[in-house]
Design a protein around this motif. Structure first.
Motif, mmCIF file in Angstrom:
data_model
loop_
_atom_site.group_PDB
_atom_site.id
_atom_site.type_symbol
_atom_site.label_atom_id
_atom_site.label_comp_id
_atom_site.label_asym_id
_atom_site.label_seq_id
_atom_site.Cartn_x
_atom_site.Cartn_y
_atom_site.Cartn_z
ATOM 1 N N GLN A 184 -48.048 38.488 -50.960
ATOM 2 C CA GLN A 184 -47.018 38.847 -50.036
ATOM 3 C C GLN A 184 -46.044 37.869 -50.142
ATOM 4 O OE1 GLN A 184 -48.097 38.433 -45.678
ATOM 5 N NE2 GLN A 184 -48.247 40.571 -45.826
ATOM 6 N N HIS A 185 -44.756 38.145 -49.752
ATOM 7 C CA HIS A 185 -43.685 37.206 -49.199
ATOM 8 C C HIS A 185 -43.137 37.573 -47.838
ATOM 9 C CE1 HIS A 185 -43.485 35.860 -53.597
ATOM 10 N NE2 HIS A 185 -43.251 37.133 -53.890
ATOM 11 N N LYS A 186 -42.971 36.849 -47.126
ATOM 12 C CA LYS A 186 -42.691 37.278 -45.672
ATOM 13 C C LYS A 186 -41.557 36.280 -45.128
ATOM 14 C CE LYS A 186 -45.456 38.903 -41.941
ATOM 15 N NZ LYS A 186 -46.789 38.939 -41.108
ATOM 16 N N ARG A 187 -40.623 36.828 -44.436
ATOM 17 C CA ARG A 187 -39.484 35.782 -43.847
ATOM 18 C C ARG A 187 -39.041 36.603 -42.600
ATOM 19 N NH1 ARG A 187 -34.614 35.342 -47.475
ATOM 20 N NH2 ARG A 187 -35.841 34.044 -48.761
ATOM 21 N N GLY A 188 -38.877 35.642 -41.480
ATOM 22 C CA GLY A 188 -38.308 36.422 -40.213
ATOM 23 C C GLY A 188 -39.177 37.142 -39.803
ATOM 24 N N ASP A 189 -38.760 38.448 -38.926
ATOM 25 C CA ASP A 189 -39.295 39.455 -38.032
ATOM 26 C C ASP A 189 -38.917 40.875 -38.667
ATOM 27 O OD1 ASP A 189 -40.477 41.126 -36.443
ATOM 28 O OD2 ASP A 189 -40.314 39.825 -34.729
ATOM 29 N N VAL A 190 -39.590 41.481 -39.317
ATOM 30 C CA VAL A 190 -39.248 42.802 -39.976
ATOM 31 C C VAL A 190 -38.872 43.592 -38.787
ATOM 32 C CG1 VAL A 190 -39.339 42.579 -42.407
ATOM 33 C CG2 VAL A 190 -41.355 43.266 -40.956
ATOM 34 N N GLU A 191 -39.915 43.565 -38.133
ATOM 35 C CA GLU A 191 -39.769 44.831 -36.811
ATOM 36 C C GLU A 191 -38.493 44.424 -36.111
ATOM 37 O OE1 GLU A 191 -41.184 47.568 -37.092
ATOM 38 O OE2 GLU A 191 -42.109 46.959 -38.758
ATOM 39 N N ALA A 192 -38.224 43.396 -35.658
ATOM 40 C CA ALA A 192 -37.073 43.019 -34.793
ATOM 41 C C ALA A 192 -35.890 43.417 -35.653
ATOM 42 C CB ALA A 192 -37.175 41.514 -34.428
ATOM 43 N N GLY A 193 -35.703 42.974 -36.889
ATOM 44 C CA GLY A 193 -34.822 43.488 -37.755
ATOM 45 C C GLY A 193 -34.555 44.818 -37.648
ATOM 46 N N PHE A 194 -35.650 45.657 -37.958
ATOM 47 C CA PHE A 194 -35.467 47.065 -38.012
ATOM 48 C C PHE A 194 -34.786 47.551 -36.531
ATOM 49 C CE2 PHE A 194 -38.098 47.119 -41.751
ATOM 50 C CZ PHE A 194 -37.134 47.657 -42.737
#
Lengths: 753, 161
Positions: A184-194
């Protein structure tokens, strides 16, 4: 094609010219000796017995009838292969567990794919060996088969390797599984981004298993001598990688193994792992130390060498009205084949790499299925990944009413941005490459006509530096013999020799390169990862600098001046008002022979970017896609021999086109490969393709490399399927979400649309 | 199967006799018996063209010809393409255009292209591409190969005018 012979804009004299390659004459006259061309006195011929089942327990093997056949000299099974323990082994482009590599060489308890080696025979000729193989009696217990990665992840799926546990983000699971790893690679907050996005596109994609398709089948000759020394001659991307595998698999000291690489007829990642070489060695020992030659048939190559993974990929991307991507998420399931080790790690690193992203999440799964063990294939894992991401990016741009190149320019990564998988990007030429397409006459000229469409897509590849060793001796006439260990698959003798010639200020033709085996040169990593012209070029530059130092001392002696006073530039040595060329200085004579060697390991290589543009016409009655025009721009750093750089790009495009439009492994439900021939495994032919315009973008020489070389071999295989899918969409209105986009599939999609 | 036949041929201008079993292909005889290993094996079933030779003026896949069928035949292999005066124009243009990368398919392409130019000295790009459809190359994308063949045709054209 203009024959540029005036050298490079950066003032180089040799770099940027197009000399005839040093090995050229041998290759147009049939004189070059490829792996299968070797003949040795007393040569025997080997043949492999392969599993007719995709998944089966091996209950018994009876070799007695084969052994009794006149002309048969040896028969081996897994019982002849040493047991090896679990050990992680890196081969440059791929990492594997030694125990699995051993079991892939010869099956022990179970056959895990159609074509898995079971036994092997050596005989006086190939026909007797084939007869003998058919006399070996194997009792199998067929087991349920799983061919699809996502099905193999389900509870209750047939388990291939009982002891396998999932490496779940670094922690080992507790249950039997086919999922070898979850990364896994993860950065920031994807749900907030979407939540910030004005438009979100989410799509799922399926790609099929495809093969490198090199024209020369795997081959190898082995002699296990009476004194215990093993000599292997073969076609390989790396003699040292073969030596290391032979040493580990046969438990022989590395000092007892010599590997001589012969000319190699294509590889593209598929000739790093050994298949036949350990079998030939074991047969040689058992046959009374006679040399044994083995070559695969084409059907064996397709069934049982290492193709690349089929995959299932889901991509979700969101963007603001201004085109800025606010979040992106990807899930990749890659089919590893019978043993762990798909290129899902690279796929996960590539999939969103061209985009600046504050919020991202990428999940990758390495999954076992009853297919041959995947091995590297040109930018391993990248093409499938980009197929998915670039189609979604295209759809996003379309939904936003933006030009697809402008959309990518707005979101393009540049120097200082961090990749999804961690590292910071150095100076790259991605934006310049996007501009090269945007400003190209192809892109500026609108495409007209019914059933026609234009597509663009981009690709990123890591590239690799790696270890190289080289040596050289200066001849009395001022020419230089160069000894290297990098297998030359596509003209690298030329590009390496040219970099030494540039360093020494002599003509390309005055450097005579030779590729030698493991006893004759220091360690070299494989020719792979787009590393050879970069990494071995780095080494010959260091070598040239050393030779120049020796030459300065010669000049100082000649003129009786301090060596510090002697300067060298472009092959001319000078001190005060005196000067002398390299060749003249050699002609003055030297007390001691002039030789040097160098070994280097540049830690970083500049990553590569490609931007492709393709025009297609789709036949509304058959679904056949015809390519009208293809332009491929690539960030190449500095092109040493432009013809061979263009050739790498053109060849990569052709492979990507095959992957996109026609190539696939077709299995029946029991896991038998149905299209194990080059008629049915449909690679592009000359009439399938137009000329391919390769645009060399030389705006961003790679920092840290003496000539700014950037690896060029791989990245251009990445964009073609996506570019074609995007073009097909514009031609037909249909979004193709599965590869290959063959006529029947395109037709079906058009009818359903 | 071990009964061998003596076969009389002319290969690259020289009379050549060889012994072969009925089951041996011409490709196997060339490579294994006569050690003419410039003719390559890529598929052994007529799909790739790497084993192309010219037999009695006709381009053939030598893997699809039995050795015994070559009785009285005149065969040109890659080893016979150059003359004592130098390389064949196709060999020269392949080198100049960088029309080979790994080189395994090159002998087959050269023989195939020679057979084309022998019957059609001034082919169009499309004619070249379709004539070469039986030769697979996985390295080049065919671009530089097609250019090299067209250039060789141009050069021959200039010489004959």
């Amino acid at each position: 094609m203009a024959m540029k012979e005036n050298g490079h804009k950066n003032g180089y004299r040799v770099i940027g010219t197009r000399p005839i390659r040093p090995d050229g004459v041998d290759k147009v006259t049939g004189r070059a000796v490829f792996g299968a061309d070797l003949h040795l006195p007393g040569l025997l011929y080997g043949k492999v017995l392969r599993s007719p089942h995709a998944h089966a327990r091996i209950l018994s093997i009876d070799t007695s009838a084969a052994e009794a056949l006149p002309g048969v000299k040896a028969v081996i099974t897994a019982a002849d292969l040493p047991q090896v323990a679990d050990k992680v082994k890196s081969l440059g482009e791929s990492v594997g567990n030694l125990r699995y590599m051993s079991e892939n060489t010869l099956a022990r308890e179970k056959a895990l794919y159609h074509g898995h080696p079971i036994a092997a025979v050596a005989a006086e000729n190939i026909h007797v060996a084939e007869e003998a193989v058919n006399l070996i009696e194997v009792e199998y217990e067929p087991l349920p088969v799983v061919l699809d990665g996502r099905e193999a992840m389900q509870p209750g799926a047939p388990i291939l390797i009982q002891g396998l546990r999932t490496d779940e983000l670094g922690k080992l699971g507790s249950e039997p599984t086919n999922v070898a790893a979850h990364i896994q690679h993860k950065r920031g907050d994807v749900e907030a981004g979407f939540a910030e996005a004005d438009v979100i596109i989410e799509r799922e994609f399926r790609t099929e298993t495809v093969h490198q398709g090199y024209i020369e089948p795997q081959n190898g000759v082995a002699l296990w001598n009476d004194d215990g020394h093993i000599h292997i001659w073969c076609s390989t991307q790396g003699a040292f990688a073969v030596r290391s595998q032979i040493s580990d698999l046969l438990r022989a000291p590395i000092s007892q193994v010599t590997v001589t690489p012969l000319e190699i007829g294509g590889a593209f990642g598929g000739k790093i792992n050994v298949y036949l070489e350990p079998l030939a060695a074991l047969l040689s020992r058992k046959a009374g130390h006679r040399p044994v030659k083995m070559t695969m048939t084409r059907a064996e190559v397709l069934k049982a060498s290492g193709p690349t993974s089929g995959s299932w990929i889901r991509v979700r991307m969101g963007a603001k009205k201004d085109g800025r991507i606010t979040a992106a998420q990807a899930e990749l399931v890659y089919e590893a084949g019978g043993f762990p080790g798909s290129p899902v790690g690279a796929g996960a690193g590539v999939i969103l790499a061209p985009y600046r992203l504050d919020n991202l999440q990428i999940d990758g799964y390495d999954v076992l299925v009853n297919r041959p063990k995947a091995s590297a294939y040109r930018a391993p894992g990248g093409t499938n990944a980009a197929y998915a991401a670039e189609a979604v990016a295209d759809e996003l741009a379309e939904a936003l009413g933006m030009d697809p190149i402008d959309f990518r320019l707005i979101n393009a990564v540049k120097e200082g941005d961090r990749r999804a998988d961690g590292p910071m990007l150095p100076r790259i030429g991605y934006i310049e490459t996007l501009q090269a397409i945007k400003n190209h006459p192809h892109y500026r000229q609108p495409l007209e006509g019914p059933h026609r469409g234009r597509g663009v897509a981009v690709g990123f590849w890591f590239n690799w530096g790696g270890k190289s060793s080289v040596s050289a001796s200066v001849n009395e006439d001022g020419t230089v013999n160069l000894v290297e260990g990098s297998t030359d698959i596509g003209g690298s003798r030329a590009s390496i020799a040219m970099q030494l010639a540039e360093t020494l200020g002599i003509a390309a033709e005055d450097v005579h390169p030779q590729v030698v085996g493991t006893d004759l040169v220091g360690y070299n990593d494989v020719t792979g990862g787009s590393r050879t012209t970069y990494g071995t070029g780095y080494a010959v530059h260091a070598l040239g600098v050393k030779l120049n130092e020796i030459m300065r001392e010669l000049a100082a002696d000649l003129w009786d001046v301090d060596v510090e006073e002697v300067r060298v530039e472009g092959g001319v040595f000078s001190a005060g008002d005196r000067s002398i060329t390299f060749k003249e200085l050699v002609a003055q004579g030297s007390d001691t022979p002039i030789t040097a060697s160098a070994a280097t390991h540049p830690k970083d290589a500049g990553p590569a970017f490609a931007v492709h543009c393709v025009d297609v016409e789709v036949d509304p009655e058959t679904g056949k896609v015809t390519i009208l025009r293809y332009t491929a721009a690539q960030d190449v750093g500095t092109a040493i021999h432009p013809s061979y750089v263009e050739g790498q790009i053109q060849g990569a495009v052709a492979q990507g086109v095959g992957w996109g439009l026609n190539e696939e492994y077709i299995y029946d439900e029991e896991g038998h490969l149905l299209n194990a021939s080059l008629l049915d495994y449909r690679m592009p032919t000359a009439p399938d393709l137009p000329m391919i315009d390769a645009v060399l973008v030389e705006e961003a020489p790679t920092p840290g490399h003496p000539f700014g070389v950037r690896g060029v071999g791989e990245v251009s295989i990445i964009p073609p399927p996506a570019a074609l899918a995007n073009a097909i969409h514009r031609a037909t209105g249909v979004r193709m979400t599965a590869l290959p986009m063959s006529p029947s599939r395109v037709m079906k999609a058009m009818i359903e649309h | 199967m071990s009964t061998k036949t003596i076969v009389h041929t002319t290969i690259n201008g020289d009379p050549v006799e060889f012994l072969c079993e009925p089951r041996q292909s011409l490709l196997e005889v060339l490579r294994e018996t006569l050690l003419l290993t410039g003719t390559k094996e890529g598929c052994n079933n007529g799909n790739c063209g790497a084993c192309n030779v010219i037999m009695d003026g006709v381009l053939v896949n030598s893997c699809l010809v039995l050795g015994v069928e070559a009785e009285d035949a005149t065969i040109t292999t890659i080893e016979g393409l150059a003359s004592p005066d130098g390389l064949h124009p196709l060999q020269q243009t392949f080198l100049e255009h960088a029309a080979l990368q790994c080189g395994i398919c090159t002998p087959g392409f050269l023989l195939s292209a020679k057979a084309l130019l022998d019957r059609n000295p001034d082919p169009t790009e499309t004619e070249v591409r379709y004539w070469l459809a039986g030769n697979l190359c996985r390295c080049t994308g065919y671009d530089k190969i097609v250019r090299a063949v067209l250039d060789a045709a141009d050069r021959r054209d200039r010489v004959t005018r």
